[in-house]
Scaffold this motif. Structure first.
Motif, short mmCIF file in Angstrom:
data_model
loop_
_atom_site.label_atom_id
_atom_site.label_comp_id
_atom_site.label_asym_id
_atom_site.label_seq_id
_atom_site.Cartn_x
_atom_site.Cartn_y
_atom_site.Cartn_z
N ASP A 30 -51.53 -13.39 85.79
CA ASP A 30 -50.68 -14.51 86.24
C ASP A 30 -49.98 -14.20 87.57
OD1 ASP A 30 -51.10 -16.06 83.83
OD2 ASP A 30 -49.85 -14.56 82.82
N VAL A 31 -50.17 -12.98 88.09
CA VAL A 31 -49.46 -12.56 89.30
C VAL A 31 -50.38 -12.71 90.51
CG1 VAL A 31 -48.24 -10.65 90.44
CG2 VAL A 31 -48.06 -10.95 87.95
N ASP A 32 -49.87 -13.28 91.60
CA ASP A 32 -50.68 -13.51 92.80
C ASP A 32 -50.48 -12.45 93.87
OD1 ASP A 32 -51.69 -16.04 91.86
OD2 ASP A 32 -49.69 -16.84 92.25
N ALA A 33 -49.31 -11.81 93.88
CA ALA A 33 -49.03 -10.88 94.98
C ALA A 33 -47.99 -9.85 94.56
CB ALA A 33 -48.52 -11.64 96.20
N ILE A 34 -48.08 -8.68 95.19
CA ILE A 34 -47.10 -7.60 94.97
C ILE A 34 -46.50 -7.23 96.32
CG2 ILE A 34 -46.72 -5.23 94.22
CD1 ILE A 34 -49.15 -5.51 92.37
N VAL A 35 -45.18 -7.28 96.40
CA VAL A 35 -44.47 -6.82 97.59
C VAL A 35 -43.66 -5.60 97.15
CG1 VAL A 35 -42.79 -7.38 99.38
CG2 VAL A 35 -44.30 -9.17 98.47
N LEU A 36 -44.01 -4.43 97.68
CA LEU A 36 -43.34 -3.19 97.25
C LEU A 36 -42.50 -2.64 98.40
CD1 LEU A 36 -42.84 -0.77 95.38
CD2 LEU A 36 -45.01 0.17 96.14
N ALA A 37 -41.22 -2.55 98.16
CA ALA A 37 -40.31 -1.96 99.14
C ALA A 37 -40.15 -0.49 98.81
CB ALA A 37 -38.97 -2.67 99.10
N THR A 38 -40.53 0.36 99.75
CA THR A 38 -40.36 1.80 99.54
C THR A 38 -40.33 2.54 100.88
OG1 THR A 38 -41.13 3.75 98.33
CG2 THR A 38 -42.85 2.35 99.29
N THR A 74 -48.62 1.82 98.95
CA THR A 74 -48.42 2.18 97.54
C THR A 74 -48.58 0.95 96.65
OG1 THR A 74 -46.98 3.98 98.24
CG2 THR A 74 -46.74 3.26 95.96
N ALA A 75 -48.32 -0.23 97.21
CA ALA A 75 -48.49 -1.49 96.45
C ALA A 75 -49.93 -1.63 95.96
CB ALA A 75 -48.11 -2.69 97.32
N ALA A 76 -50.90 -1.15 96.76
CA ALA A 76 -52.31 -1.25 96.35
C ALA A 76 -52.56 -0.38 95.12
CB ALA A 76 -53.22 -0.82 97.50
N ARG A 77 -51.91 0.78 95.11
CA ARG A 77 -52.08 1.67 93.95
C ARG A 77 -51.40 1.08 92.71
NH1 ARG A 77 -51.30 8.11 94.59
NH2 ARG A 77 -53.41 8.58 93.93
N VAL A 78 -50.26 0.47 92.91
CA VAL A 78 -49.55 -0.16 91.80
C VAL A 78 -50.42 -1.30 91.24
CG1 VAL A 78 -47.51 -1.52 91.16
CG2 VAL A 78 -47.26 0.49 92.64
N GLY A 133 -55.53 -11.31 94.01
CA GLY A 133 -54.35 -11.46 94.85
C GLY A 133 -54.27 -10.40 95.94
N PHE A 134 -53.05 -10.13 96.42
CA PHE A 134 -52.86 -9.16 97.50
C PHE A 134 -51.58 -8.37 97.26
CE2 PHE A 134 -51.06 -13.22 98.73
CZ PHE A 134 -49.84 -12.92 99.28
N ALA A 135 -51.52 -7.21 97.92
CA ALA A 135 -50.38 -6.31 97.69
C ALA A 135 -50.10 -5.53 98.97
CB ALA A 135 -50.73 -5.33 96.56
N PHE A 136 -48.83 -5.44 99.33
CA PHE A 136 -48.49 -4.68 100.54
C PHE A 136 -47.09 -4.09 100.42
CE2 PHE A 136 -47.19 -9.07 101.25
CZ PHE A 136 -45.96 -8.98 101.88
N ALA A 147 -41.13 -12.75 99.64
CA ALA A 147 -41.66 -13.48 98.48
C ALA A 147 -41.24 -14.95 98.54
CB ALA A 147 -41.14 -12.83 97.20
N ASP A 148 -40.01 -15.19 98.95
CA ASP A 148 -39.52 -16.56 99.08
C ASP A 148 -40.40 -17.34 100.06
OD1 ASP A 148 -37.38 -18.54 98.56
OD2 ASP A 148 -36.92 -18.27 100.69
N SER A 149 -40.74 -16.71 101.19
CA SER A 149 -41.59 -17.37 102.19
C SER A 149 -42.99 -17.61 101.65
CB SER A 149 -41.69 -16.53 103.47
OG SER A 149 -40.43 -16.37 104.04
N LEU A 150 -43.55 -16.61 100.97
CA LEU A 150 -44.91 -16.75 100.42
C LEU A 150 -44.96 -17.90 99.41
CD1 LEU A 150 -45.77 -12.97 99.82
CD2 LEU A 150 -46.86 -14.48 101.49
N ILE A 151 -43.93 -18.00 98.61
CA ILE A 151 -43.90 -19.03 97.56
C ILE A 151 -43.63 -20.41 98.17
CG2 ILE A 151 -42.49 -19.86 95.61
CD1 ILE A 151 -42.43 -16.90 94.65
N ARG A 152 -42.69 -20.49 99.09
CA ARG A 152 -42.37 -21.80 99.69
C ARG A 152 -43.53 -22.37 100.49
NH1 ARG A 152 -36.98 -23.34 101.02
NH2 ARG A 152 -35.42 -22.04 100.06
N THR A 153 -44.33 -21.46 101.13
CA THR A 153 -45.45 -21.95 101.95
C THR A 153 -46.72 -22.13 101.12
OG1 THR A 153 -45.97 -19.67 102.58
CG2 THR A 153 -44.60 -20.94 104.12
N GLY A 154 -46.64 -21.83 99.83
CA GLY A 154 -47.81 -22.04 98.96
C GLY A 154 -48.85 -20.94 99.03
N GLN A 155 -48.53 -19.82 99.69
CA GLN A 155 -49.47 -18.69 99.76
C GLN A 155 -49.65 -18.03 98.39
OE1 GLN A 155 -51.02 -17.06 102.47
NE2 GLN A 155 -50.41 -18.60 103.96
#
Ligand SMILES: CC(C)(COP(=O)(O)OP(=O)(O)OC[C@H]1O[C@@H](n2cnc3c(N)ncnc32)[C@H](O)[C@@H]1OP(=O)(O)O)[C@@H](O)C(=O)NCCC(=O)NCCS
Length: 323
Positions: A73-81, A91-95, A104-107, A123-131
């Protein structure tokens, strides 16, 4: 109006705890000094071989489960590190792989202690723009790997951990009665680059490096920038400070949190503080504090939560959200 609503949350803290007394057995410091200057009592430290991706995956899996969803159900991962497993890939790709997510995509994003606020804003921008319809935002750090354990001015301040939230796009009315992220403000001023940095990295040295900091300079900017961005969020929302139910600031130092309280003229009972138990977990500090206060029932559905951070760069910013 499309809003990004927080629908799940999770956290992970490594098992091993290092107390101030443990540190004072190794370096010239004391429990009294650390408590008085920072409010910190202890920090969690990752086990040997335990990676940032391990901490992040545990927090993310809990966030997905708490929302009653699965990785599909998840479309994207944004990992702050700031403490990635490797220089690259992200590291988001490994997660993503550890979670068993094959779509989906991860960065990663590198905004240091402001990383979670920058991540929520992305995430707010990705969701608001429909990405993306659903985005995991994770803050995860193994700060213990980049500390100079002989430098008492920095090693006493940081800890390891991870926190995560799952955001979902929902249609709101466009008023502050909506659930979800109401305002996002992020800033960078690179003139502060050298005041707090890790003195290594692929293009400048063959080493990973260690945390180096001008503590007084950072302290001053932290108070000013976190208070300013909180006031910006309040002004942009049209709300009054009294209407904010909870302030969840970056957890660097209790004295910084107290000073922000004074500037905002808000009672300290409205601040969530976990700095005593976690120390500064950089990008993980806000989601760890947020999940602690949700978990113990302080923050409830419908509450207005103001989060703000400041970190190396300098970076800073705030997010105002209704749970
Ligand atoms: C790091 C910090 C706690 C230091 O507090 P401070 O009041 O500025 O203390 P100073 O750096 O002036 O140091 C005062 C003395 O304590 C000593 N000291 C520093 N660390 C010490 C420690 N862990 N134990 C004992 N003494 C220590 C210093 O060497 C100095 O000694 P001196 O006067 O003999 O030279 C404070 O500057 C701070 O919190 N800064 C912000 C850090 C931060 O949050 N960074 C991350 C932001 S995202």
């Amino acid at each position: 109006m499309r809003r990004a609503r927080i629908i799940g949350w999770g956290r992970y803290l490594p098992e091993a705890v290092v107390s101030n007394d443990d540190l004072s057995a190794r370096i010239d410091t004391s429990d009294a000094w650390i408590r008085q200057r920072t409010g910190i009592r202890q920090r969690h430290v990752a086990a040997e071989g335990q990676l940032t991706s391990d901490l992040a995956t545990a927090a993310a899996a809990q966030a997905i489960e708490s929302a009653g969803l699965t990785v599909d159900d998840v479309d994207a991962i944004v990992l702050a590190t700031s403490t990635p497993d490797n220089t690259y890939p992200a590291t988001a790709a490994r997660v993503q792989a550890k979670l068993g997510m094959t779509r989906g995509f991860a960065f990663d994003i590198a905004a240091v202690c402001s990383g979670f606020i920058f991540g929520l804003t992305m995430a707010d921008s990705l969701i608001r723009t429909g990405q993306a319809g659903r985005v995991l935002v994770i803050g995860a750090e193994t700060n213990s790997r980049i500390l100079d354990w002989t430098d008492r001015g920095t090693c006493v301040l940081f800890g390891d951990g991870a926190g995560a939230v799952l955001l979902q796009g929902e249609t709101g009315t466009g008023t502050t009665a909506d659930h979800g992220l109401l305002t996002c403000h992020i800033y960078t001023d690179g003139r502060g680059y050298d005041a707090l940095k890790v003195d290594g990295g692929p293009s400048s040295s063959p080493l990973v490096g260690h945390v180096r900091m001008d503590g007084k300079e950072v302290f001053k900017h932290a108070v000013q920038n976190m208070a300013d961005s909180a006031l910006t969020a309040i002004a942009a929302s049209g709300l009054t400070p009294e209407e904010i139910d909870w302030i969840v600031p970056h957890q660097a130092n209790q004295r910084i949190i107290d000073a922000i309280g004074k500037r905002l003229e808000l009672p300290m009972e409205r601040f969530v503080s976990t700095v005593a138990d976690h120390a500064n977990t950089s990008a993980a500090s806000i989601p760890l504090a947020l999940t602690e206060a949700i978990g113990d029932g302080r923050i409830r559905p419908g509450d207005l939560v103001l989060m703000q951070a400041m970190g190396a760069g300098f970076t800073w910013g705030s997010v105002l959200a209704r749970l």
